[in-house]
Design a protein around this motif. Structure first.
Motif, PDB file in Angstrom:
ATOM      1  N   LEU A  75       0.813  -1.412  -0.091  1.00 52.76           N
ATOM      2  CA  LEU A  75      -0.059   0.131   0.147  1.00 52.76           C
ATOM      3  C   LEU A  75       0.906   1.187   0.111  1.00 52.76           C
ATOM      4  N   ASN A  76       0.331   2.168  -0.566  1.00 53.36           N
ATOM      5  CA  ASN A  76       0.836   3.622  -0.546  1.00 53.36           C
ATOM      6  C   ASN A  76       0.642   4.084   0.994  1.00 53.36           C
ATOM      7  N   PRO A  77       1.787   4.503   1.616  1.00 53.54           N
ATOM      8  CA  PRO A  77       1.539   4.999   3.059  1.00 53.54           C
ATOM      9  C   PRO A  77       0.724   6.013   3.189  1.00 53.54           C
ATOM     10  N   PHE A  78       0.142   6.621   2.062  1.00 53.84           N
ATOM     11  CA  PHE A  78      -0.773   7.862   2.217  1.00 53.84           C
ATOM     12  C   PHE A  78      -2.055   7.341   2.114  1.00 53.84           C
ATOM     13  N   ILE A  79      -2.299   6.132   1.553  1.00 54.98           N
ATOM     14  CA  ILE A  79      -3.711   5.610   1.509  1.00 54.98           C
ATOM     15  C   ILE A  79      -3.650   4.228   2.207  1.00 54.98           C
ATOM     16  N   MET A  80      -4.509   4.239   3.352  1.00 53.42           N
ATOM     17  CA  MET A  80      -4.541   2.828   4.046  1.00 53.42           C
ATOM     18  C   MET A  80      -5.426   2.011   3.632  1.00 53.42           C
ATOM     19  N   LEU A  81      -6.570   2.492   2.830  1.00 60.02           N
ATOM     20  CA  LEU A  81      -7.593   1.451   2.471  1.00 60.02           C
ATOM     21  C   LEU A  81      -7.292   1.049   1.018  1.00 60.02           C
ATOM     22  N   ASP A  82      -7.386  -0.153   0.828  1.00 62.22           N
ATOM     23  CA  ASP A  82      -7.277  -0.609  -0.670  1.00 62.22           C
ATOM     24  C   ASP A  82      -8.561  -0.993  -1.044  1.00 62.22           C
ATOM     25  N   SER A  83      -8.944  -1.434  -2.292  1.00 59.93           N
ATOM     26  CA  SER A  83     -10.035  -1.288  -2.699  1.00 59.93           C
ATOM     27  C   SER A  83     -11.082  -2.564  -2.124  1.00 59.93           C
ATOM     28  N   ASP A  84     -10.302  -3.671  -1.866  1.00 62.44           N
ATOM     29  CA  ASP A  84     -10.998  -4.817  -1.021  1.00 62.44           C
ATOM     30  C   ASP A  84     -11.655  -4.233   0.244  1.00 62.44           C
ATOM     31  N   GLU A  97     -18.197  -0.745   2.373  1.00 63.30           N
ATOM     32  CA  GLU A  97     -19.359  -0.206   1.627  1.00 63.30           C
ATOM     33  C   GLU A  97     -20.465  -1.293   1.719  1.00 63.30           C
ATOM     34  N   ARG A  98     -20.276  -2.615   1.499  1.00 61.78           N
ATOM     35  CA  ARG A  98     -21.341  -3.559   1.691  1.00 61.78           C
ATOM     36  C   ARG A  98     -22.022  -3.711   3.091  1.00 61.78           C
ATOM     37  N   ARG A  99     -20.826  -3.506   4.058  1.00 63.83           N
ATOM     38  CA  ARG A  99     -21.541  -3.771   5.325  1.00 63.83           C
ATOM     39  C   ARG A  99     -22.314  -2.302   6.025  1.00 63.83           C
ATOM     40  N   PHE A 100     -21.482  -1.341   5.615  1.00 62.17           N
ATOM     41  CA  PHE A 100     -22.095  -0.155   6.201  1.00 62.17           C
ATOM     42  C   PHE A 100     -23.081   0.633   5.177  1.00 62.17           C
ATOM     43  N   LYS A 101     -23.144   0.565   4.206  1.00 64.30           N
ATOM     44  CA  LYS A 101     -23.896   0.968   3.160  1.00 64.30           C
ATOM     45  C   LYS A 101     -23.982   2.696   3.108  1.00 64.30           C
ATOM     46  N   GLU A 102     -25.080   3.249   3.535  1.00 63.80           N
ATOM     47  CA  GLU A 102     -25.011   4.653   3.482  1.00 63.80           C
ATOM     48  C   GLU A 102     -24.390   5.244   4.918  1.00 63.80           C
ATOM     49  N   SER A 103     -23.800   4.503   5.804  1.00 69.26           N
ATOM     50  CA  SER A 103     -23.323   4.770   6.941  1.00 69.26           C
ATOM     51  C   SER A 103     -21.898   4.816   6.931  1.00 69.26           C
ATOM     52  N   VAL A 104     -21.193   4.733   5.567  1.00 65.77           N
ATOM     53  CA  VAL A 104     -19.790   4.935   5.380  1.00 65.77           C
ATOM     54  C   VAL A 104     -19.664   6.051   4.346  1.00 65.77           C
ATOM     55  N   ARG A 105     -18.681   6.866   4.701  1.00 70.15           N
ATOM     56  CA  ARG A 105     -18.235   7.970   3.484  1.00 70.15           C
ATOM     57  C   ARG A 105     -16.743   7.615   3.273  1.00 70.15           C
ATOM     58  N   PHE A 106     -16.200   7.819   1.978  1.00 69.41           N
ATOM     59  CA  PHE A 106     -14.782   7.931   1.797  1.00 69.41           C
ATOM     60  C   PHE A 106     -14.346   9.008   1.628  1.00 69.41           C
ATOM     61  N   ASP A 107     -13.188   9.640   1.820  1.00 70.49           N
ATOM     62  CA  ASP A 107     -12.468  10.755   1.582  1.00 70.49           C
ATOM     63  C   ASP A 107     -13.478  11.979   2.084  1.00 70.49           C
ATOM     64  N   GLU A 108     -13.803  11.613   3.331  1.00 71.68           N
ATOM     65  CA  GLU A 108     -14.659  12.594   4.079  1.00 71.68           C
ATOM     66  C   GLU A 108     -13.674  13.951   4.807  1.00 71.68           C
ATOM     67  N   SER A 109     -14.233  15.066   4.347  1.00 69.50           N
ATOM     68  CA  SER A 109     -13.432  16.150   4.847  1.00 69.50           C
ATOM     69  C   SER A 109     -13.880  16.268   6.452  1.00 69.50           C
ATOM     70  N   MET A 110     -12.793  16.283   7.232  1.00 70.65           N
ATOM     71  CA  MET A 110     -13.027  16.269   8.519  1.00 70.65           C
ATOM     72  C   MET A 110     -13.453  17.821   9.211  1.00 70.65           C
ATOM     73  N   SER A 111     -13.193  18.572   8.210  1.00 71.88           N
ATOM     74  CA  SER A 111     -13.678  20.118   8.719  1.00 71.88           C
ATOM     75  C   SER A 111     -15.285  20.069   9.027  1.00 71.88           C
ATOM     76  N   LYS A 112     -15.933  19.138   8.513  1.00 73.36           N
ATOM     77  CA  LYS A 112     -17.320  19.047   8.706  1.00 73.36           C
ATOM     78  C   LYS A 112     -17.545  18.199  10.200  1.00 73.36           C
ATOM     79  N   HIS A 113     -16.738  17.775  10.491  1.00 70.53           N
ATOM     80  CA  HIS A 113     -16.734  17.100  11.962  1.00 70.53           C
ATOM     81  C   HIS A 113     -16.039  17.552  13.129  1.00 70.53           C
ATOM     82  N   THR A 114     -15.550  18.764  13.001  1.00 66.27           N
ATOM     83  CA  THR A 114     -14.600  19.415  14.211  1.00 66.27           C
ATOM     84  C   THR A 114     -15.150  20.620  14.400  1.00 66.27           C
ATOM     85  N   SER A 115     -15.219  21.209  15.467  1.00 64.89           N
ATOM     86  CA  SER A 115     -15.743  22.555  15.661  1.00 64.89           C
ATOM     87  C   SER A 115     -14.927  23.809  15.248  1.00 64.89           C
ATOM     88  N   LEU A 116     -13.591  23.361  14.931  1.00 61.15           N
ATOM     89  CA  LEU A 116     -12.847  24.459  14.214  1.00 61.15           C
ATOM     90  C   LEU A 116     -13.083  24.551  12.827  1.00 61.15           C
TER      91      LEU A 116
END
Ligand SMILES: Cc1cc2nc3c(=O)[nH]c(=O)nc-3n(C[C@H](O)[C@H](O)[C@H](O)COP(=O)(O)OP(=O)(O)OC[C@H]3O[C@@H](n4cnc5c(N)ncnc54)[C@H](O)[C@@H]3O)c2cc1C
Length: 327
Positions: free
Chosen positions: A8-17, A23-42
């Motif tokens: 793996l590229n050290p800057f990308i932890m998740l491979d396609s598998d 995606e299969r397990r969490f459906k709409e409860s998972v998001r990829f490349d999600e901006s953390m600015s939406k989840h921090t008070s700063l």
């Protein structure tokens, strides 16, 4: 780095598998490349490779076991009100518990008071309101502290009126191997804005626990007095703190004696200083505010300026209260 046989590229932890499984397990409860600015008070921070919001406690346990088996790092956060996420984001999975663990309940223990159980994803302010509505004394010190119960316990949050440790009875944790344990207050170490397990418990369990919930010991009290006290404390907070712009509360821990961090920063002449879009608040010098689309680097530069200036002027090293996460 090798995960599941693939390099793996050290800057990308998740491979396609891994992405397919999530995606299969969490459906709409998972998001990829999600901006953390939406989840921090700063409102700053780069993207998390995956952002998972389990709907049920069983899903959380399964996710933790799977992450461990696949060597994928994870970070559980609350409302991100004490977090600075770096601009390059977070590799691996960020997990929030606000969907699956939000119940608050109470049980009477006779003369020892009332035990209120709050799950980790419940809001600290919901817990404070629950206590007031049920005429229970003990939580009013936390009136106005944003964030979740899990974050509050982990940070041993508090104010001049009290700390989480003073009302905590026990915590329920999930260990990285999937086991769930209840740990009594006697087996916890509390420091300034920090909770940790005692060494003997740590050794037996191994790994960083996830807080699933906590029990608080509260006491019956006069409803009118409680309500009045809560309103007074909230009003005082609003007057003291800058609330209209994004922040993470106090950035630096107060030194053990002498002047507060805010007083030292003020005396060092740093109030109103800015880097990029970040500024040291004019209202409260220990608040760094995101005034105009600040980046994490802007804030990191201000942190450095504060620490260097205060160290030079007063020979005091200001430690961070806010947690810096990310690459
Ligand atoms: C305007 C403002 C005012 C504030 N005033 C105060 C104050 O008066 N007193 C005070 O103490 N703080 C204050 N804070 C800071 C912050 O609100 C508290 O530290 C709060 O308790 C953090 O909760 P959170 O859910 O946002 O945690 P987060 O910021 O999301 O996380 C904090 C840390 O806890 C960990 N964590 C969170 N949940 C879990 C879990 N379930 N299991 C394991 N680890 C977990 C995270 O990984 C992280 O390391 C303030 C912040 C703001 C923005």
């Amino acid at each position: 780095m090798k995960i599941g046989g693939a390099t793996l590229n050290p800057f990308i932890m998740l491979d396609s598998d891994s992405k397919i499984w999530l995606e299969r397990r969490f459906k709409e409860s998972v998001r990829f490349d999600e901006s953390m600015s939406k989840h921090t008070s700063l409102w700053v921070g780069g993207t998390a490779d995956a952002f998972v919001m389990p709907e049920k406690p069983e899903e959380l346990v399964e996710l933790i076991k799977w992450s461990r088996q696949n060597d994928i790092p994870y970070l559980v956060i609350g409302d991100g009100t004490n977090l600075l996420v770096k601009d390059s984001g977070i590799r691996g999975i960020v997990i929030i518990l606000t969907r699956c663990l939000k119940r608050i309940s109470k049980r009477d223990t006779g003369k020892d008071g009332i035990i209120v159980t709050a799950l980790a994803g419940a809001r600290m302010q919901a817990l404070c309101s629950f206590a007031v509505k049920n005429n229970l004394k003990g939580m009013n010190f936390a009136i106005g502290i944003p964030g979740t119960v899990g974050g509050g316990v982990m940070m041993n949050s508090g104010t001049a009126h009290g700390l989480i440790k003073s009302v905590l009875d026990s915590i329920k944790i999930l260990l990285p191997d999937g086991h769930i344990k209840i740990i009594m207050k006697e087996n916890l170490n509390f420091d300034y804005r920090r909770l940790s397990l005692k060494d003997e418990v740590k050794e037996a369990n191994q790994g960083r626990p996830i807080i699933l919930g906590a029990c608080f010991r509260l006491h019956p009290s006069d409803p009118h007095e409680l309500q009045k006290d809560a309103e007074k404390k909230l009003k005082a907070r609003k007057e003291r703190q800058p609330r209209s712009l994004p922040s993470a509360g106090c950035f630096f821990k107060n030194p053990l004696s002498g002047k507060t961090a805010g007083e030292l920063i003020d005396l060092a002449g740093l109030k109103g200083k800015s880097t990029g879009g970040a500024e040291i608040s004019l209202k409260h010098a220990n608040f760094i505010i995101n005034k105009d689309r600040a980046s994490a680097s802007d804030i990191l530069a201000l942190i450095e300026l504060v620490q260097e200036t205060v160290s030079k002027k007063f020979n005091i090293n200001l430690e961070l209260e806010v947690k810096i996460v990310g690459q």
